[in-house]
Motif scaffolding. Structure first.
Motif, PDB file in Angstrom:
ATOM      1  N   SER A  17       0.835  -1.206   0.000  1.00  0.00           N
ATOM      2  CA  SER A  17       0.000   0.000   0.000  1.00  0.00           C
ATOM      3  C   SER A  17       0.869   1.255   0.000  1.00  0.00           C
ATOM      4  O   SER A  17       0.521   2.251  -0.628  1.00  0.00           O
ATOM      5  CB  SER A  17      -0.982  -0.002   1.176  1.00  0.00           C
ATOM      6  OG  SER A  17      -0.287  -0.134   2.384  1.00  0.00           O
ATOM      7  N   VAL A  76       1.821   1.973  -3.550  1.00  0.00           N
ATOM      8  CA  VAL A  76       0.704   2.585  -4.282  1.00  0.00           C
ATOM      9  C   VAL A  76       0.562   4.068  -3.918  1.00  0.00           C
ATOM     10  O   VAL A  76       0.416   4.923  -4.790  1.00  0.00           O
ATOM     11  CB  VAL A  76      -0.614   1.836  -3.985  1.00  0.00           C
ATOM     12  CG1 VAL A  76      -1.805   2.566  -4.578  1.00  0.00           C
ATOM     13  CG2 VAL A  76      -0.538   0.411  -4.526  1.00  0.00           C
ATOM     14  N   ILE A  79      -2.984  -3.158  -2.259  1.00  0.00           N
ATOM     15  CA  ILE A  79      -3.346  -2.263  -3.362  1.00  0.00           C
ATOM     16  C   ILE A  79      -4.676  -1.582  -3.048  1.00  0.00           C
ATOM     17  O   ILE A  79      -4.807  -0.362  -3.174  1.00  0.00           O
ATOM     18  CB  ILE A  79      -3.413  -3.039  -4.698  1.00  0.00           C
ATOM     19  CG1 ILE A  79      -1.992  -3.371  -5.180  1.00  0.00           C
ATOM     20  CG2 ILE A  79      -4.137  -2.213  -5.770  1.00  0.00           C
ATOM     21  CD1 ILE A  79      -1.937  -4.265  -6.396  1.00  0.00           C
ATOM     22  N   ILE A 114      -5.158   2.389  -2.427  1.00  0.00           N
ATOM     23  CA  ILE A 114      -6.067   3.226  -3.215  1.00  0.00           C
ATOM     24  C   ILE A 114      -6.991   4.016  -2.289  1.00  0.00           C
ATOM     25  O   ILE A 114      -7.199   5.212  -2.476  1.00  0.00           O
ATOM     26  CB  ILE A 114      -6.885   2.357  -4.200  1.00  0.00           C
ATOM     27  CG1 ILE A 114      -5.961   1.816  -5.301  1.00  0.00           C
ATOM     28  CG2 ILE A 114      -8.018   3.178  -4.831  1.00  0.00           C
ATOM     29  CD1 ILE A 114      -6.611   0.843  -6.253  1.00  0.00           C
ATOM     30  N   THR A 119      -4.953   6.715  -0.552  1.00  0.00           N
ATOM     31  CA  THR A 119      -4.652   7.759  -1.540  1.00  0.00           C
ATOM     32  C   THR A 119      -5.874   8.640  -1.766  1.00  0.00           C
ATOM     33  O   THR A 119      -5.788   9.869  -1.770  1.00  0.00           O
ATOM     34  CB  THR A 119      -4.253   7.118  -2.880  1.00  0.00           C
ATOM     35  OG1 THR A 119      -3.142   6.261  -2.659  1.00  0.00           O
ATOM     36  CG2 THR A 119      -3.866   8.184  -3.890  1.00  0.00           C
ATOM     37  N   ILE A 176      -4.310   8.023  -9.449  1.00  0.00           N
ATOM     38  CA  ILE A 176      -3.592   6.817  -9.053  1.00  0.00           C
ATOM     39  C   ILE A 176      -2.538   6.555 -10.123  1.00  0.00           C
ATOM     40  O   ILE A 176      -2.794   6.728 -11.304  1.00  0.00           O
ATOM     41  CB  ILE A 176      -4.569   5.627  -8.985  1.00  0.00           C
ATOM     42  CG1 ILE A 176      -5.466   5.741  -7.756  1.00  0.00           C
ATOM     43  CG2 ILE A 176      -3.853   4.295  -8.979  1.00  0.00           C
ATOM     44  CD1 ILE A 176      -4.794   5.424  -6.451  1.00  0.00           C
ATOM     45  N   SER A 177      -1.353   6.169  -9.676  1.00  0.00           N
ATOM     46  CA  SER A 177      -0.327   5.843 -10.666  1.00  0.00           C
ATOM     47  C   SER A 177      -0.471   4.388 -11.087  1.00  0.00           C
ATOM     48  O   SER A 177      -0.231   3.474 -10.313  1.00  0.00           O
ATOM     49  CB  SER A 177       1.057   6.069 -10.081  1.00  0.00           C
ATOM     50  OG  SER A 177       2.023   5.481 -10.916  1.00  0.00           O
ATOM     51  N   PHE A 178      -0.888   4.196 -12.333  1.00  0.00           N
ATOM     52  CA  PHE A 178      -1.103   2.829 -12.830  1.00  0.00           C
ATOM     53  C   PHE A 178       0.207   2.038 -12.836  1.00  0.00           C
ATOM     54  O   PHE A 178       0.232   0.866 -12.486  1.00  0.00           O
ATOM     55  CB  PHE A 178      -1.696   2.891 -14.238  1.00  0.00           C
ATOM     56  CG  PHE A 178      -2.095   1.542 -14.756  1.00  0.00           C
ATOM     57  CD1 PHE A 178      -3.185   0.876 -14.219  1.00  0.00           C
ATOM     58  CD2 PHE A 178      -1.366   0.941 -15.763  1.00  0.00           C
ATOM     59  CE1 PHE A 178      -3.548  -0.375 -14.680  1.00  0.00           C
ATOM     60  CE2 PHE A 178      -1.727  -0.321 -16.227  1.00  0.00           C
ATOM     61  CZ  PHE A 178      -2.814  -0.970 -15.683  1.00  0.00           C
ATOM     62  N   TYR A 212       2.662   2.284 -10.819  1.00  0.00           N
ATOM     63  CA  TYR A 212       2.977   1.818  -9.475  1.00  0.00           C
ATOM     64  C   TYR A 212       2.030   0.688  -9.032  1.00  0.00           C
ATOM     65  O   TYR A 212       2.411  -0.165  -8.248  1.00  0.00           O
ATOM     66  CB  TYR A 212       2.947   2.986  -8.480  1.00  0.00           C
ATOM     67  CG  TYR A 212       4.250   3.741  -8.440  1.00  0.00           C
ATOM     68  CD1 TYR A 212       5.105   3.635  -7.361  1.00  0.00           C
ATOM     69  CD2 TYR A 212       4.634   4.529  -9.509  1.00  0.00           C
ATOM     70  CE1 TYR A 212       6.305   4.305  -7.321  1.00  0.00           C
ATOM     71  CE2 TYR A 212       5.843   5.214  -9.493  1.00  0.00           C
ATOM     72  CZ  TYR A 212       6.668   5.108  -8.396  1.00  0.00           C
ATOM     73  OH  TYR A 212       7.869   5.775  -8.372  1.00  0.00           O
ATOM     74  N   LEU A 213       0.795   0.692  -9.541  1.00  0.00           N
ATOM     75  CA  LEU A 213      -0.125  -0.414  -9.246  1.00  0.00           C
ATOM     76  C   LEU A 213       0.452  -1.707  -9.794  1.00  0.00           C
ATOM     77  O   LEU A 213       0.511  -2.728  -9.110  1.00  0.00           O
ATOM     78  CB  LEU A 213      -1.492  -0.172  -9.889  1.00  0.00           C
ATOM     79  CG  LEU A 213      -2.455   0.778  -9.197  1.00  0.00           C
ATOM     80  CD1 LEU A 213      -3.843   0.638  -9.790  1.00  0.00           C
ATOM     81  CD2 LEU A 213      -2.501   0.513  -7.714  1.00  0.00           C
ATOM     82  N   ALA A 262       3.430  -2.663  -7.804  1.00  0.00           N
ATOM     83  CA  ALA A 262       3.041  -3.245  -6.517  1.00  0.00           C
ATOM     84  C   ALA A 262       2.612  -4.698  -6.691  1.00  0.00           C
ATOM     85  O   ALA A 262       2.972  -5.571  -5.912  1.00  0.00           O
ATOM     86  CB  ALA A 262       1.911  -2.425  -5.896  1.00  0.00           C
ATOM     87  N   PHE A 263       1.860  -4.946  -7.765  1.00  0.00           N
ATOM     88  CA  PHE A 263       1.363  -6.293  -8.046  1.00  0.00           C
ATOM     89  C   PHE A 263       2.545  -7.255  -8.241  1.00  0.00           C
ATOM     90  O   PHE A 263       2.611  -8.317  -7.621  1.00  0.00           O
ATOM     91  CB  PHE A 263       0.488  -6.241  -9.297  1.00  0.00           C
ATOM     92  CG  PHE A 263      -0.205  -7.527  -9.619  1.00  0.00           C
ATOM     93  CD1 PHE A 263      -1.347  -7.891  -8.936  1.00  0.00           C
ATOM     94  CD2 PHE A 263       0.285  -8.366 -10.598  1.00  0.00           C
ATOM     95  CE1 PHE A 263      -1.995  -9.074  -9.226  1.00  0.00           C
ATOM     96  CE2 PHE A 263      -0.356  -9.556 -10.891  1.00  0.00           C
ATOM     97  CZ  PHE A 263      -1.493  -9.904 -10.205  1.00  0.00           C
TER      98      PHE A 263
END
Ligand SMILES: Nc1ncnc2c1ncn2[C@@H]1O[C@H](COP(=O)(O)OP(=O)(O)O)[C@@H](O)[C@H]1O
Ligand SMILES: [Mg+2]
Lengths: 225, 410
Positions: free
Chosen positions: B34, B37, B351, B355, B358, B371-373, B375-376, B379-380
């Motif tokens: 998190s 993210v 995640i 979100i 954030t 949201i920064s895709f 970074y998503l 993170a995944f």
């Protein structure tokens, strides 16, 4: 007819630090297809070790072992799981059911490693459970079953992949004598249907079911009739 | 595939039998993921806000001025090193320069007066193109025109703070007279507000502290007062922001040539300010990510620990599976998948949590919800990698167990 199992001069040695234990010292055996054999002998005489070698769970230090004419001693280690899966059905004294899986899921396990599809697995497992009389217990967890029922699930698991040989190491050791008789009845039936069965037992009375008795002592065959 | 799905099923089964233990194990991964993210989102919002803020001052903006700090041993030279003629030459010869304006400023302790009200101001004498260069939009009225410059008309355009202080922000100031240094100027326009929250200092050596305190007049007035053809500095715009640095070099080269190397020039571009701000944001993001990775390492160790425990607890299961036909690789995959599933569940929860946090942070601060895709996705994958790294060693141990020993284990 060629024997299903041919064992020649097998030695198995365990090293515990300094001491070396001769679990088997020069065992030779030949077992015909369709035989029902009981192996007897005092505790520590090497019965389980012999079963483990026949079941390809472990390999001997020396000697040769042919299963259906195939020289197991020469197979690479990585080939043994396949042999265990396709040709061997193990039954243990402690049942060894996975406690979180239902009866039918336990029976399905060998089929997963054999690569069967979900539907086939379900069907075959159901049939195997039905053949040991547990049609209405398929979704019970092991702890919801009696000892005899648990062992019958284990038998179904051993049978489900159509093995050429069934190895039962003291299968009635944890059961009362009546339940033991039931289990022996199942073995007798399976043998009549043509399955080769090797049974390790302490019970003198079970030898009546079998066609041949092999007695072990200190890792050697002392009697074979 | 079949076996793989089975592995996932078994993984969930074993996780669900020990929910509390599993949740505690996931905690490190949840916090780490998190954070990743949040860092990504905050960084992206930060860059966007800085960019938007600087955009209001013109992204293609550049400043050129004389370096005043003389090197020791040099004879002190007079003048600013930039003249009206230089401005003309720049217009004609610097191909990358779009618009250019001479600037003369009065920065210290200047006050404007209207009736009984006073306002502290900055006086900037500029040319007509200044409005476009500086993105100076008008609230009301008009900007400078050529005639204002030519005839040195005593007119001014005032910043919004000046408007507030002198006219309470209510009165129509157009055509009213204000006094600066005892001279009267007619107000012809009011500038739109420009706020600066992130970049403190813009202009030559950060000389423009607050754009809303400006009073803009024709540069020719200041030149006339000071009896000079020099300009204090040049503000210009390049054709695009990527050309800004090169355009600056063109100007500096031209000036150096025209003054025969007499002066040294300094410059700034908006592009540099953006890059600088982004560098700061990136550094902060790296620091935060380092902190997040500590949490991920702790999470990974937790998973390794729980997997080792699980494998000891399930030694018999491993023996049994091997006895009925599982190969080493099957056991390895089973436990590796289990570790990955734990980590990935932690990752997905992380995640989600990231979100939500954030969202709360950005909404509380009235920022746009971004949201920064990248970074998503990061993170995944990080949670998968943590699962693999922390699961591989226990899984290898499980796979290498001897089946006979494992079955005999009590
Ligand atoms: N993994 C092992 N390590 C060391 N010694 C062992 C191991 N397994 C069996 N043994 C020894 O080998 C001998 C035979 O054991 P086992 O085959 O289990 O006998 P049985 O099944 O007839 O009771 C015993 O002395 C036992 O202690
Ligand atoms: Mg034994």
């Amino acid at each position: 007819m060629k024997p299903i199992i041919e064992i020649q001069g097998i030695h198995k040695i365990y090293s515990l630090g300094e001491t070396r234990i001769h679990a088997l010292s020069g065992v030779s055996l030949s077992i015909k297809r369709g035989a029902f054999i009981s192996i007897m002998g005092p505790s520590g005489s090497g019965k389980s070790t012999l079963m483990n070698i026949i079941g390809c769970l472990t390999t001997p230090n020396s000697g040769t072992y042919l299963l259906e004419g195939e020289n197991i001693s020469q197979l690479p280690y990585s080939a043994l799981p396949y042999i265990r899966n396709k040709k061997i059905g193990f039954i243990f004294q402690q049942f060894h059911l996975l406690p979180k899986l239902s009866a039918i899921c336990n029976v399905k396990l060998p089929l997963i490693y054999a690569g069967y599809k979900f539907r086939e697995r379900h069907l075959l497992a159901y049939e195997a459970l039905a053949s040991v009389g547990l049609k209405d217990r398929i979704s019970h967890l092991p702890n919801q079953l009696s000892g005899g029922e648990q062992q019958r699930v284990a038998i179904a698991r051993a049978l489900v992949n159509q093995p050429v040989i069934i190895l039962a190491d003291e299968p009635t050791g944890n059961l009362d004598s009546n339940t033991g008789k039931e289990i022996m009845g199942i073995f007798k039936l399976l043998n009549q249907q043509g399955k080769t069965i090797i049974l390790v037992t302490h019970e003198e009375s079970w030898t009546a079911y079998t066609s041949r008795i092999i007695k072990l002592k200190d890792g050697k065959v002392v009697e074979d009739e | 595939m079949n076996r793989f799905l089975e592995c996932i099923r078994i993984a969930f089964l074993s996780m669900s039998t020990n929910k509390l233990r599993t949740t505690l194990t996931m905690l490190g991964v949840i916090i780490g993921v998190s954070s990743v993210v949040i860092v990504g989102a905050v960084g992206k919002v930060g860059k966007k806000l800085v960019f938007e803020e600087l955009e209001t001052f013109g992204l293609t903006n550049l400043w050129v001025y004389r370096q005043w700090e003389e090197k020791p041993g040099k004879v002190e030279k007079h003048g600013t090193g930039i003249t009206n003629d230089d401005i003309e030459a720049i217009r004609e010869q610097c191909s990358l320069v779009n618009l250019v304006s001479p600037c003369l400023g009065k920065w210290g302790g200047v006050w404007a007066k209207y009736k009984t009200k006073y306002a502290k101001i900055i006086v900037e004498g500029v040319d007509v193109d200044y409005a476009k260069i500086d993105n100076a939009y008008l609230e009301i009225g008009r900007f400078l025109i050529t005639d204002d410059i030519e005839y040195r008309r005593n007119i001014c355009i005032i910043g919004s703070d000046v408007y507030q202080k002198l006219f309470n922000g209510k009165e129509d100031p157009i055509n009213l007279q204000i006094y600066i240094e005892n001279k009267s100027y007619t107000v012809v326009g009011v500038l739109k507000r420009k706020d600066r929250n992130f970049i403190e200092n813009l202009g030559p050596k950060g000389s423009i502290p607050n754009a809303n305190e400006r009073v803009i007049i024709p540069y020719t007035i200041i030149q006339h007062q000071e009896n000079t053809k020099d300009v204090h500095y040049i503000q210009a715009s390049a054709y695009s922001k990527d050309m800004a640095n090169e355009a600056t070099e063109q100007i500096k080269k031209l000036l150096t040539k025209r003054h025969k190397g007499q002066y040294t020039y300094e410059s700034e571009t908006m592009q540099e300010h953006i890059e600088f701000a982004n560098t700061i944001i990136n550094i902060l993001a790296w620091i935060a990510l380092t902190a997040a990775s500590v949490s991920l390492i702790v999470g990974g160790i937790g998973i390794m620990n729980i997997m080792t425990t699980t494998i000891v607890e399930r030694t018999k299961e491993i023996g049994l599976r091997k006895a009925i036909g599982a190969g080493d690789i099957d056991i390895l995959v089973q436990f590796l998948v289990e570790a990955i599933v734990i980590s990935l569940c932690g990752g997905i929860i992380g995640i989600g949590l990231g979100i939500i946090i954030t969202f709360i942070l950005e909404v509380l601060n009235k920022y746009p919800f971004i949201i920064s895709f990248v970074y998503l996705v990061l993170a995944f994958f990080v949670s998968i990698v943590v699962g693999v790294i922390s699961g591989i060693y226990p899984a290898i141990r499980a796979a290498s167990l001897d089946p006979v020993e494992a079955l005999r284990y009590e």
